[in-house]
Design a protein around this motif. Structure first.
Motif, PDB file in Angstrom:
ATOM      1  N   LEU A 154       0.845  -1.193   0.000  1.00  0.00           N
ATOM      2  CA  LEU A 154       0.000   0.000   0.000  1.00  0.00           C
ATOM      3  C   LEU A 154       0.874   1.235   0.000  1.00  0.00           C
ATOM      4  O   LEU A 154       1.760   1.377   0.851  1.00  0.00           O
ATOM      5  CB  LEU A 154      -0.904   0.023   1.233  1.00  0.00           C
ATOM      6  CG  LEU A 154      -1.797  -1.192   1.493  1.00  0.00           C
ATOM      7  CD1 LEU A 154      -2.561  -1.001   2.803  1.00  0.00           C
ATOM      8  CD2 LEU A 154      -2.755  -1.430   0.336  1.00  0.00           C
ATOM      9  N   GLY A 155       0.635   2.130  -0.951  1.00  0.00           N
ATOM     10  CA  GLY A 155       1.300   3.418  -0.914  1.00  0.00           C
ATOM     11  C   GLY A 155       0.621   4.315   0.108  1.00  0.00           C
ATOM     12  O   GLY A 155      -0.489   4.030   0.583  1.00  0.00           O
ATOM     13  N   ALA A 156       1.265   5.420   0.446  1.00  0.00           N
ATOM     14  CA  ALA A 156       0.701   6.349   1.420  1.00  0.00           C
ATOM     15  C   ALA A 156      -0.616   6.942   0.940  1.00  0.00           C
ATOM     16  O   ALA A 156      -1.450   7.342   1.749  1.00  0.00           O
ATOM     17  CB  ALA A 156       1.699   7.465   1.708  1.00  0.00           C
ATOM     18  N   ASP A 157      -0.821   6.963  -0.378  1.00  0.00           N
ATOM     19  CA  ASP A 157      -2.051   7.551  -0.908  1.00  0.00           C
ATOM     20  C   ASP A 157      -3.275   6.695  -0.644  1.00  0.00           C
ATOM     21  O   ASP A 157      -4.398   7.206  -0.616  1.00  0.00           O
ATOM     22  CB  ASP A 157      -1.908   7.815  -2.406  1.00  0.00           C
ATOM     23  CG  ASP A 157      -1.548   6.562  -3.191  1.00  0.00           C
ATOM     24  OD1 ASP A 157      -0.948   5.641  -2.598  1.00  0.00           O
ATOM     25  OD2 ASP A 157      -1.855   6.506  -4.395  1.00  0.00           O
ATOM     26  N   ILE A 158      -3.096   5.385  -0.429  1.00  0.00           N
ATOM     27  CA  ILE A 158      -4.268   4.518  -0.208  1.00  0.00           C
ATOM     28  C   ILE A 158      -4.255   3.809   1.139  1.00  0.00           C
ATOM     29  O   ILE A 158      -5.242   3.165   1.499  1.00  0.00           O
ATOM     30  CB  ILE A 158      -4.398   3.455  -1.325  1.00  0.00           C
ATOM     31  CG1 ILE A 158      -3.217   2.481  -1.304  1.00  0.00           C
ATOM     32  CG2 ILE A 158      -4.557   4.120  -2.681  1.00  0.00           C
ATOM     33  CD1 ILE A 158      -3.410   1.277  -2.200  1.00  0.00           C
ATOM     34  N   TYR A 159      -3.174   3.939   1.898  1.00  0.00           N
ATOM     35  CA  TYR A 159      -3.049   3.189   3.152  1.00  0.00           C
ATOM     36  C   TYR A 159      -4.281   3.339   4.045  1.00  0.00           C
ATOM     37  O   TYR A 159      -4.851   2.358   4.524  1.00  0.00           O
ATOM     38  CB  TYR A 159      -1.788   3.620   3.904  1.00  0.00           C
ATOM     39  CG  TYR A 159      -1.692   3.013   5.288  1.00  0.00           C
ATOM     40  CD1 TYR A 159      -1.063   1.792   5.480  1.00  0.00           C
ATOM     41  CD2 TYR A 159      -2.260   3.642   6.396  1.00  0.00           C
ATOM     42  CE1 TYR A 159      -1.006   1.207   6.738  1.00  0.00           C
ATOM     43  CE2 TYR A 159      -2.213   3.065   7.651  1.00  0.00           C
ATOM     44  CZ  TYR A 159      -1.588   1.856   7.814  1.00  0.00           C
ATOM     45  OH  TYR A 159      -1.550   1.284   9.070  1.00  0.00           O
ATOM     46  N   LYS A 160      -4.704   4.575   4.314  1.00  0.00           N
ATOM     47  CA  LYS A 160      -5.805   4.789   5.252  1.00  0.00           C
ATOM     48  C   LYS A 160      -7.169   4.429   4.668  1.00  0.00           C
ATOM     49  O   LYS A 160      -8.132   4.271   5.434  1.00  0.00           O
ATOM     50  CB  LYS A 160      -5.823   6.248   5.741  1.00  0.00           C
ATOM     51  CG  LYS A 160      -4.779   6.593   6.787  1.00  0.00           C
ATOM     52  CD  LYS A 160      -4.834   5.666   8.006  1.00  0.00           C
ATOM     53  CE  LYS A 160      -6.165   5.714   8.748  1.00  0.00           C
ATOM     54  NZ  LYS A 160      -6.199   4.753   9.889  1.00  0.00           N
ATOM     55  N   PHE A 161      -7.263   4.253   3.389  1.00  0.00           N
ATOM     56  CA  PHE A 161      -8.542   3.832   2.814  1.00  0.00           C
ATOM     57  C   PHE A 161      -8.735   2.325   2.937  1.00  0.00           C
ATOM     58  O   PHE A 161      -9.836   1.819   2.738  1.00  0.00           O
ATOM     59  CB  PHE A 161      -8.635   4.274   1.355  1.00  0.00           C
ATOM     60  CG  PHE A 161      -8.608   5.771   1.207  1.00  0.00           C
ATOM     61  CD1 PHE A 161      -9.705   6.534   1.523  1.00  0.00           C
ATOM     62  CD2 PHE A 161      -7.450   6.417   0.804  1.00  0.00           C
ATOM     63  CE1 PHE A 161      -9.677   7.913   1.416  1.00  0.00           C
ATOM     64  CE2 PHE A 161      -7.401   7.796   0.695  1.00  0.00           C
ATOM     65  CZ  PHE A 161      -8.520   8.554   1.009  1.00  0.00           C
TER      66      PHE A 161
ATOM     67  N   ARG B  14       0.327  13.359   0.836  1.00  0.00           N
ATOM     68  CA  ARG B  14      -0.472  14.468   1.363  1.00  0.00           C
ATOM     69  C   ARG B  14      -1.898  14.413   0.842  1.00  0.00           C
ATOM     70  O   ARG B  14      -2.852  14.618   1.596  1.00  0.00           O
ATOM     71  CB  ARG B  14       0.189  15.808   1.008  1.00  0.00           C
ATOM     72  CG  ARG B  14       1.360  16.162   1.916  1.00  0.00           C
ATOM     73  CD  ARG B  14       1.673  17.654   1.836  1.00  0.00           C
ATOM     74  NE  ARG B  14       2.062  18.038   0.486  1.00  0.00           N
ATOM     75  CZ  ARG B  14       3.320  18.011   0.041  1.00  0.00           C
ATOM     76  NH1 ARG B  14       4.288  17.590   0.830  1.00  0.00           N
ATOM     77  NH2 ARG B  14       3.607  18.382  -1.180  1.00  0.00           N
ATOM     78  N   LYS B  15      -2.055  14.126  -0.440  1.00  0.00           N
ATOM     79  CA  LYS B  15      -3.396  14.070  -1.008  1.00  0.00           C
ATOM     80  C   LYS B  15      -4.209  12.949  -0.369  1.00  0.00           C
ATOM     81  O   LYS B  15      -5.373  13.152   0.015  1.00  0.00           O
ATOM     82  CB  LYS B  15      -3.321  13.862  -2.524  1.00  0.00           C
ATOM     83  CG  LYS B  15      -4.699  13.823  -3.196  1.00  0.00           C
ATOM     84  CD  LYS B  15      -4.579  13.646  -4.697  1.00  0.00           C
ATOM     85  CE  LYS B  15      -5.965  13.604  -5.338  1.00  0.00           C
ATOM     86  NZ  LYS B  15      -5.875  13.416  -6.815  1.00  0.00           N
ATOM     87  N   GLY B  16      -3.615  11.767  -0.235  1.00  0.00           N
ATOM     88  CA  GLY B  16      -4.337  10.642   0.337  1.00  0.00           C
ATOM     89  C   GLY B  16      -4.701  10.850   1.792  1.00  0.00           C
ATOM     90  O   GLY B  16      -5.850  10.645   2.197  1.00  0.00           O
ATOM     91  N   PHE B  17      -3.737  11.271   2.585  1.00  0.00           N
ATOM     92  CA  PHE B  17      -3.989  11.455   4.003  1.00  0.00           C
ATOM     93  C   PHE B  17      -4.930  12.635   4.261  1.00  0.00           C
ATOM     94  O   PHE B  17      -5.784  12.571   5.154  1.00  0.00           O
ATOM     95  CB  PHE B  17      -2.672  11.649   4.760  1.00  0.00           C
ATOM     96  CG  PHE B  17      -1.836  10.406   4.878  1.00  0.00           C
ATOM     97  CD1 PHE B  17      -2.417   9.171   5.113  1.00  0.00           C
ATOM     98  CD2 PHE B  17      -0.454  10.468   4.749  1.00  0.00           C
ATOM     99  CE1 PHE B  17      -1.655   8.012   5.229  1.00  0.00           C
ATOM    100  CE2 PHE B  17       0.321   9.327   4.867  1.00  0.00           C
ATOM    101  CZ  PHE B  17      -0.279   8.096   5.105  1.00  0.00           C
ATOM    102  N   GLU B  18      -4.790  13.718   3.506  1.00  0.00           N
ATOM    103  CA  GLU B  18      -5.693  14.853   3.684  1.00  0.00           C
ATOM    104  C   GLU B  18      -7.119  14.472   3.321  1.00  0.00           C
ATOM    105  O   GLU B  18      -8.070  14.825   4.034  1.00  0.00           O
ATOM    106  CB  GLU B  18      -5.229  16.039   2.823  1.00  0.00           C
ATOM    107  CG  GLU B  18      -4.017  16.772   3.378  1.00  0.00           C
ATOM    108  CD  GLU B  18      -3.595  17.933   2.479  1.00  0.00           C
ATOM    109  OE1 GLU B  18      -4.397  18.342   1.615  1.00  0.00           O
ATOM    110  OE2 GLU B  18      -2.467  18.414   2.638  1.00  0.00           O
TER     111      GLU B  18
END
Length: 288
Positions: free
Chosen positions: A141-148, A243-247
Motif C-alpha cells: 500500500l502506498g501512502a495515498d491509499i493506506y488509510k482507505f 499528502r493528497k491521500g492522508f488529507e
C-alpha cells in the motif's frame, strides 16, 4: 525455529482486568522468537498479577515510565527504548494477537520495514463486531491509499526501527498511531498489508476513543493533523501522493466524527468504522 527476533511492546495503564488475556495471546504465538516488553505507567505490580494468573515466561520483561499516567505515547516510547530488537510490534494491554500473527509476518520483515494486518474489532467481551482491512490480496500500500484500507486504528503494525526511526508524539492525547504512520511514510514509500484479521481490537465502553467528549477530542486532533499535512510538517517519501491521500481521508473522517457524535448519543450500538466506511463509499473514495 529460525527467523528474526521480534519485540512486542505493551503499554500498561489501569489494565488489571484485561492484561492477562493480552499477554496470553503473546505466549500462544506459534512463532517463538519474541520478547514482550511491558511498559508500566501506573505503578501496578503486573509481574505479580500475571504470575498469580499463571502467566510466567522468561521472554516477558518489565520496564517503567517512572511516573503515573504519563500517557500511552510515552509508555510506548519507553517500551521501544527498552526493546532488544529493531523489529517492533505493538500490542495494547486490552487487545490480542491471533496465534499465527508473528509466524506469518516474521519471514517478510527482511524485505518490508512496515507491515500492517487486518483487524477484528470486538466489544469489551471480545464478541466480534466487524473486520477492517480484510478484503483483497496481500499487497503493498502506498501512502495515498493506506488509510482507505486501514480505516480504523493503526496499532496493528510491525515495523523495523532501524529503517524507520520513528517515535510516538508525547504531546498528542489520541490518534498517536496515525501520527506514527505519517512518520513511517517519511522513510518508506510502501507498507506491506496482510488482509487477515490477525489483531483483535477491543472497543471498551469508556476509553480514550469512546465515552464522553471523545468526538470533540478526536475532531481537535484530526484538525491538528490536517494542519500539519497542509504545512508540509511531514517529509513524505512520496510527498504529493501522501499528502493528497492522508488529507482526503482526514477530511472524510472529520466530517464523519460530527455525524457519529450525534448518532452515538442516541445509541451506543453504532461503530465509527461503519459510518466512516459508508461516507467513503458515498464520496466514491473507498477501496481504491
Amino acid at each position: 525455529m529460525s527467523g528474526p527476533f521480534i519485540s512486542i511492546v505493551m503499554p500498561a495503564f489501569r489494565c488489571r482486568d484485561t492484561i492477562a488475556e493480552s499477554v496470553q495471546s503473546a505466549i500462544k504465538q506459534t512463532y517463538a522468537r519474541w520478547e514482550l516488553v511491558i511498559s508500566i505507567d501506573d505503578g501496578e505490580d503486573y509481574e505479580l498479577l500475571l504470575a498469580d494468573a499463571g502467566l510466567k515466561d522468561q521472554r516477558i520483561r518489565f520496564t517503567h515510565t517512572g511516573g503515573v499516567g504519563t500517557g500511552s505515547s510515552n509508555a510506548r516510547n519507553v517500551g521501544v527504548a527498552a526493546a532488544q530488537s529493531d523489529f517492533i510490534a505493538v500490542l495494547d494491554a486490552d487487545d490480542l494477537f491471533i496465534s499465527e500473527k508473528l509466524e506469518l509476518i516474521a519471514p517478510l520483515l527482511a524485505t518490508h520495514p512496515l507491515i500492517s494486518t487486518g483487524l477484528q474489532i470486538t466489544d469489551a467481551n471480545l464478541a466480534p463486531l466487524r473486520q477492517v482491512g480484510t478484503k483483497g490480496a496481500q499487497r503493498e500500500l502506498g501512502a495515498d491509499i493506506y488509510k482507505f484500507i486501514n480505516i480504523s486504528m493503526d496499532s496493528m503494525i510491525i515495523y523495523d526501527r532501524s529503517r524507520l526511526p520513528i517515535a510516538y508524539d508525547v504531546n498528542q492525547p489520541c490518534l498517536v498511531d496515525m501520527d506514527l504512520i505519517f512518520k513511517a511514510f517519511c522513510h518508506t514509500a510502501k507498507c506491506l498489508h496482510i488482509p487477515a484479521p490477525l489483531h483483535l481490537y477491543r472497543k471498551q465502553a469508556v476509553s480514550i476513543s469512546n465515552g464522553p467528549a471523545a468526538a470533540d477530542k478526536f475532531a481537535h486532533i484530526k484538525r491538528t493533523l490536517l494542519s500539519r499535512l497542509e504545512t508540509n510538517h511531514y517529509d513524505f517519501v512520496d510527498s504529493a501522493a501522501a499528502r493528497k491521500g492522508f488529507e482526503t481521508f482526514l477530511r472524510a473522517s472529520l466530517k464523519t466524527e460530527l455525524a457519529f457524535a450525534a448518532q452515538s448519543a442516541k445509541s451506543s450500538s453504532f461503530l465509527f468504522e461503519d459510518l466512516l466506511e459508508a461516507h467513503l463509499k458515498k464520496e466514491r473514495i473507498f477501496e481504491r
